[in-house]
Design a protein around this motif. Structure first.
Motif, PDB file in Angstrom:
ATOM      1  N   TYR A 543       0.874  -1.174   0.000  1.00 35.45           N
ATOM      2  CA  TYR A 543       0.000   0.000   0.000  1.00 35.45           C
ATOM      3  C   TYR A 543       0.912   1.225   0.000  1.00 35.45           C
ATOM      4  O   TYR A 543       1.790   1.344   0.859  1.00 35.45           O
ATOM      5  N   CYS A 560      -5.193   3.509  10.755  1.00 31.78           N
ATOM      6  CA  CYS A 560      -4.210   2.429  10.611  1.00 31.78           C
ATOM      7  C   CYS A 560      -4.038   1.713  11.965  1.00 31.78           C
ATOM      8  O   CYS A 560      -3.663   2.332  12.957  1.00 31.78           O
ATOM      9  N   PRO A 561      -4.315   0.407  12.018  1.00 26.06           N
ATOM     10  CA  PRO A 561      -4.267  -0.296  13.317  1.00 26.06           C
ATOM     11  C   PRO A 561      -2.858  -0.418  13.896  1.00 26.06           C
ATOM     12  O   PRO A 561      -2.702  -0.646  15.091  1.00 26.06           O
ATOM     13  N   VAL A 562      -1.834  -0.270  13.037  1.00 23.63           N
ATOM     14  CA  VAL A 562      -0.467  -0.425  13.565  1.00 23.63           C
ATOM     15  C   VAL A 562       0.317   0.898  13.531  1.00 23.63           C
ATOM     16  O   VAL A 562       1.532   0.907  13.735  1.00 23.63           O
ATOM     17  N   CYS A 564       1.377   2.960  11.269  1.00 22.22           N
ATOM     18  CA  CYS A 564       2.587   3.025  10.442  1.00 22.22           C
ATOM     19  C   CYS A 564       2.487   4.104   9.363  1.00 22.22           C
ATOM     20  O   CYS A 564       3.284   4.118   8.426  1.00 22.22           O
ATOM     21  N   ILE A 565       1.490   5.003   9.500  1.00 20.49           N
ATOM     22  CA  ILE A 565       1.375   6.094   8.522  1.00 20.49           C
ATOM     23  C   ILE A 565       1.732   7.399   9.236  1.00 20.49           C
ATOM     24  O   ILE A 565       1.182   7.721  10.301  1.00 20.49           O
ATOM     25  N   ILE A 575       3.791   5.754   4.205  1.00 17.47           N
ATOM     26  CA  ILE A 575       3.556   4.473   4.897  1.00 17.47           C
ATOM     27  C   ILE A 575       4.894   3.788   5.154  1.00 17.47           C
ATOM     28  O   ILE A 575       5.723   3.654   4.253  1.00 17.47           O
ATOM     29  N   CYS A 580       3.740  -2.104   8.050  1.00 16.60           N
ATOM     30  CA  CYS A 580       2.390  -2.299   7.467  1.00 16.60           C
ATOM     31  C   CYS A 580       1.982  -3.780   7.460  1.00 16.60           C
ATOM     32  O   CYS A 580       2.763  -4.636   7.050  1.00 16.60           O
ATOM     33  N   ILE A 581       0.769  -4.063   7.920  1.00 16.23           N
ATOM     34  CA  ILE A 581       0.276  -5.455   7.932  1.00 16.23           C
ATOM     35  C   ILE A 581      -0.698  -5.717   6.774  1.00 16.23           C
ATOM     36  O   ILE A 581      -1.376  -6.732   6.718  1.00 16.23           O
ATOM     37  N   LYS A 582      -0.821  -4.749   5.872  1.00 18.00           N
ATOM     38  CA  LYS A 582      -1.626  -4.879   4.648  1.00 18.00           C
ATOM     39  C   LYS A 582      -3.094  -5.179   4.939  1.00 18.00           C
ATOM     40  O   LYS A 582      -3.699  -6.068   4.330  1.00 18.00           O
ATOM     41  N   CYS A 583      -3.625  -4.453   5.902  1.00 13.73           N
ATOM     42  CA  CYS A 583      -5.021  -4.692   6.276  1.00 13.73           C
ATOM     43  C   CYS A 583      -5.985  -3.994   5.324  1.00 13.73           C
ATOM     44  O   CYS A 583      -7.161  -4.346   5.255  1.00 13.73           O
ATOM     45  N   GLY A 584      -5.544  -2.983   4.608  1.00 11.62           N
ATOM     46  CA  GLY A 584      -6.396  -2.288   3.641  1.00 11.62           C
ATOM     47  C   GLY A 584      -7.238  -1.165   4.217  1.00 11.62           C
ATOM     48  O   GLY A 584      -8.008  -0.528   3.491  1.00 11.62           O
ATOM     49  N   ALA A 585      -7.128  -0.906   5.522  1.00 12.73           N
ATOM     50  CA  ALA A 585      -7.973   0.132   6.136  1.00 12.73           C
ATOM     51  C   ALA A 585      -7.714   1.501   5.514  1.00 12.73           C
ATOM     52  O   ALA A 585      -8.646   2.270   5.252  1.00 12.73           O
ATOM     53  N   CYS A 586      -6.450   1.838   5.254  1.00 10.49           N
ATOM     54  CA  CYS A 586      -6.129   3.151   4.671  1.00 10.49           C
ATOM     55  C   CYS A 586      -6.756   3.287   3.288  1.00 10.49           C
ATOM     56  O   CYS A 586      -7.320   4.323   2.948  1.00 10.49           O
TER      57      CYS A 586
HETATM   58  S1  SF4 Z   1      -2.645  -1.342   4.903  1.00 12.57           S
HETATM   59 FE1  SF4 Z   1      -3.305  -1.257   7.042  1.00 12.57          FE
HETATM   60  S2  SF4 Z   1      -1.446  -1.472   8.177  1.00 12.57           S
HETATM   61 FE2  SF4 Z   1      -0.807  -0.917   6.124  1.00 12.57          FE
HETATM   62  S3  SF4 Z   1      -0.662   1.280   6.147  1.00 12.57           S
HETATM   63 FE3  SF4 Z   1      -2.718   0.820   5.463  1.00 12.57          FE
HETATM   64  S4  SF4 Z   1      -3.939   0.846   7.352  1.00 12.57           S
HETATM   65 FE4  SF4 Z   1      -1.802   0.721   7.991  1.00 12.57          FE
END
Ligand code: SF4
Ligand SMILES: Cc1cc2nc3c(=O)[nH]c(=O)nc-3n(C[C@H](O)[C@H](O)[C@H](O)COP(=O)(O)O)c2cc1C
Ligand code: SF4
Ligand code: SF4
Ligand code: FES
Length: 598
Positions: A543, A560-562, A564-565, A575, A580-586
């Protein structure tokens, strides 16, 4: 004089509609009929699955065949007031044709049903499966009466052979020939076994037949018993099918009380009875030799064939094993004749096939089509095309033993041989449709994961080889694969196919081989460019912020849950890829198209 029932309100009692409150709908309809003193004019009947499960719960009104979809218990009053009392259809509950945006009242005119021919499913959705009289009213047990009074066992076998019926459990073995072999096996006791294990992921054909029309299978087993010279029948059914078991028990009891099972059936000298045996849900127990061992109380492990069960099966005696759907075809073949049945389908595959249509398709459900229908007709006409206007990518037939076919196979007629030639197989009837968002390496991995889990472990090619295949696929989805991995995948797949003891191992690599053949470029993208074109393999995704689009609203950073942004308000954000755990929230939260997946 008592009034005659003029209207039947058929409420789907299949598992899918039951979980969506169809029992409550039935109760409400009955309450409304009583409240309006209509209980002698209209009757509510619980039936088996209508097939169009996507639109369930379904209520069908007979005799005009009006088809109400997505019905709720609170709709019952309106159905009774408008339809039963005033004879007007409840427009808002009718099915709307998605292309023409027009409402369709009669189910026969929907794209879903138009091309279907219901032979094995002939009674599902029409009768109350818990009432033997309803089965009798639709020519039930006539075929059994006919064979016992008018036909010799040899004539019955000839009729089934002439019909061209082939086993619907996956192998496609000619049914009449199997009956003949079992008849010719001399023994003091023989058995008829119905294979209702149905272990393919996503399959529910056999369950629906047993839930919707259990007597068809019971009648067929008795006919088979007469033909091969067996007095005992066993139905091996997975314990996870409680509704099918419940309805089978009722049906067996009713058949016994009507003298249709037991001694001297139809006052002949033919005795036949049926018992249920429960499976614990292991896929391998659907394989006939494993099934027989499981019924004997042993471990559900396959053994080498020959000897085939027709010669040496349950308790060492000749045993005729057939699939539920195969049996469901038998009574109607006897009633209507081999010529009628063989006029449906193609040169090499007669009759129809039931499929459980699932995946990224608009009309998920249970369908029955003549052999020879093309995949395109099934997916785009009956299935209503791909969900959310996405692009068709592949169709998986044959479950874990089958393969993934592509656009170029869409005009392939559905038949045992054509599907094998195309790199898949008919299997027992699972059909899963995939769209552009599906990663074919991950699909192959999903099936391998299943077969590794379900392998009984008796032989090493399957036990160890499939595990190695899974590990290689896993490494590819993690970006660790190379072109050499692809070579190894193919070579090992062939070794496993050739050296495994039973059908599970012999077919387990098929999803790998068919995706390698049909989606080679996608594998190469994974191993050479370390990219997943469908955006599914997380390890291969990144991402990133598109600086030109980022307005610095901070929504991504806040979600972002971790954490990292980073970035100041109204400044371009960034980012940290290492966190990044690639959760897709962003990606989901950014309203400015400033997050990209690369
Ligand atoms: S994909 Fe998830 S963990 Fe990675 S930057 Fe976006 S919100 Fe944060
Ligand atoms: C791993 C494996 C699982 C199977 N599962 C089933 C099943 O769930 N139902 C079924 O009818 N046949 C299944 N079969 C096929 C049976 O071994 C057998 O061929 C079939 O029940 C015969 O019936 P038919 O001739 O009517 O198709 C399976 C085979 C294999 C190798
Ligand atoms: S092929 Fe697999 S499931 Fe079949 S016997 Fe060997 S280990 Fe068991
Ligand atoms: S949500 Fe989008 S626009 Fe807002 S800071 Fe993040 S990337 Fe930039
Ligand atoms: S379960 Fe009701 S239509 Fe299939």
């Amino acid at each position: 004089m008592a009034k005659q029932i003029k209207i039947h309100l058929l409420v789907c009692g299949g598992t899918g509609c039951r979980v969506s409150q169809s029992e409550a709908i039935k109760a409400e309809l009955e309450r409304e009929l009583i409240a309006n003193e209509l209980e002698n004019e209209a009757k509510v009947v619980t039936t088996g699955c209508f097939g169009f499960c996507e639109k369930g719960p379904i209520v069908k009104v007979h005799p005009d065949n009006t088809f109400y979809v997505k019905v709720k218990p609170q709709d019952a009053a309106e159905i009774v007031r408008e339809h039963v009392i005033k004879g007007r259809k409840v427009e808002r509950l009718l099915y709307t044709n998605p292309e023409k945006k027009e409402q369709v009242a009669d189910s026969k005119h929907t794209g879903f049903y138009r091309k279907q021919i219901r032979i094995a499913l002939r009674n599902c959705g029409f009768i109350d499966p818990e009432n033997i009289d309803e089965y009798l009213a639709r020519n039930g047990y006539e075929a059994l009466g006919k064979v016992l009074s008018q036909m010799t066992p040899e004539e019955v076998i000839k009729e089934i052979k002439d019909s061209g019926l082939r086993g619907r459990g996956g192998g496609g073995f000619p049914t009449g020939l199997k009956w003949e072999i079992t008849r010719k096996s001399i023994a003091d006791q023989k058995y008829v076994v119905c294979n209702a294990d149905e272990g393919d992921p996503g399959a529910f054909m056999d369950r629906s037949i047993l839930e919707g029309d259990p007597h068809a299978v019971i009648e067929a087993m008795a006919i088979c018993g007469y033909a091969i010279g067996a007095t005992r029948g066993l139905i091996y059914i997975r314990a996870e099918y409680p509704l099918a078991i419940h309805r089978l028990k009722i049906a067996i009891d009713q058949a016994r009380s009507y003298g249709l099972l037991g001694n001297n059936i139809f006052e002949s000298d033919f005795d036949f009875d049926i018992e249920l045996r429960y499976g614990a849900g292991a896929f391998v127990c659907g394989e006939e030799t494993a099934l027989i061992h499981s019924m004997e109380g042993h471990r559900g492990e396959p053994t080498f064939k020959p000897p085939f069960p027709s010669v040496e099966g349950y308790k060492g005696k000749p045993t005729n094993v057939n699939n539920v759907e195969t049996f469901a075809n038998i009574p109607i073949i006897i009633n209507k004749g081999a010529k009628w049945f063989s006029s449906i389908g193609t040169e090499k595959a007669k009759g129809t096939k039931v499929f459980a249509l699932a995946g990224k398709i608009n009309n998920v459900g249970l369908i029955e089509v003549p052999m020879g229908t093309t995949l395109r007709e099934v997916i785009f006409e009956i299935g209503g095309g791909i969900k959310d206007g996405k692009k068709f990518k592949a169709v998986q037939t044959g479950g874990p033993s089958g393969g993934c076919l592509t656009e170029k196979h869409l005009d392939t007629p559905i038949e045992y041989d054509t599907l094998i030639e195309a790199g898949s197989m008919m299997g027992s009837g699972g059909m899963i449709v995939m769209d552009e968002d599906d990663c074919m390496v991950s699909v192959a991995k999903f099936y391998l994961d299943f077969t590794v889990e379900e392998s009984c472990g008796k032989c090493s090619p399957c036990r160890i080889g499939n595990k190695r295949l899974y590990e290689m696929l896993d490494s590819i989805t993690k970006g660790e694969g190379t072109m050499e991995t692809l070579d190894k995948l193919r070579n090992l797949s062939h070794v496993i196919k050739e050296t495994s003891l039973c059908g599970l191992g012999q077919t387990a690599p098929n999803p790998v081989l068919s995706t390698l053949d049909n989606f080679w470029d996608e594998y190469v993208e994974h191993v050479v460019n370390k990219k997943c074109p469908a955006g599914v393999c997380k390890s291969l995704m990144r991402y990133v912020v598109i600086p030109e689009n980022c307005v610095g609203c901070t929504a991504c950073a806040r979600n972002c849950p971790v954490h990292c942004i980073s970035g100041e308000r109204k400044q371009v954000h960034e980012i940290d890829q290492s966190v990044c755990i690639k959760c897709g929230a962003c990606y989901e939260k950014c309203k400015f198209n400033a997050i990209a997946i690369v």
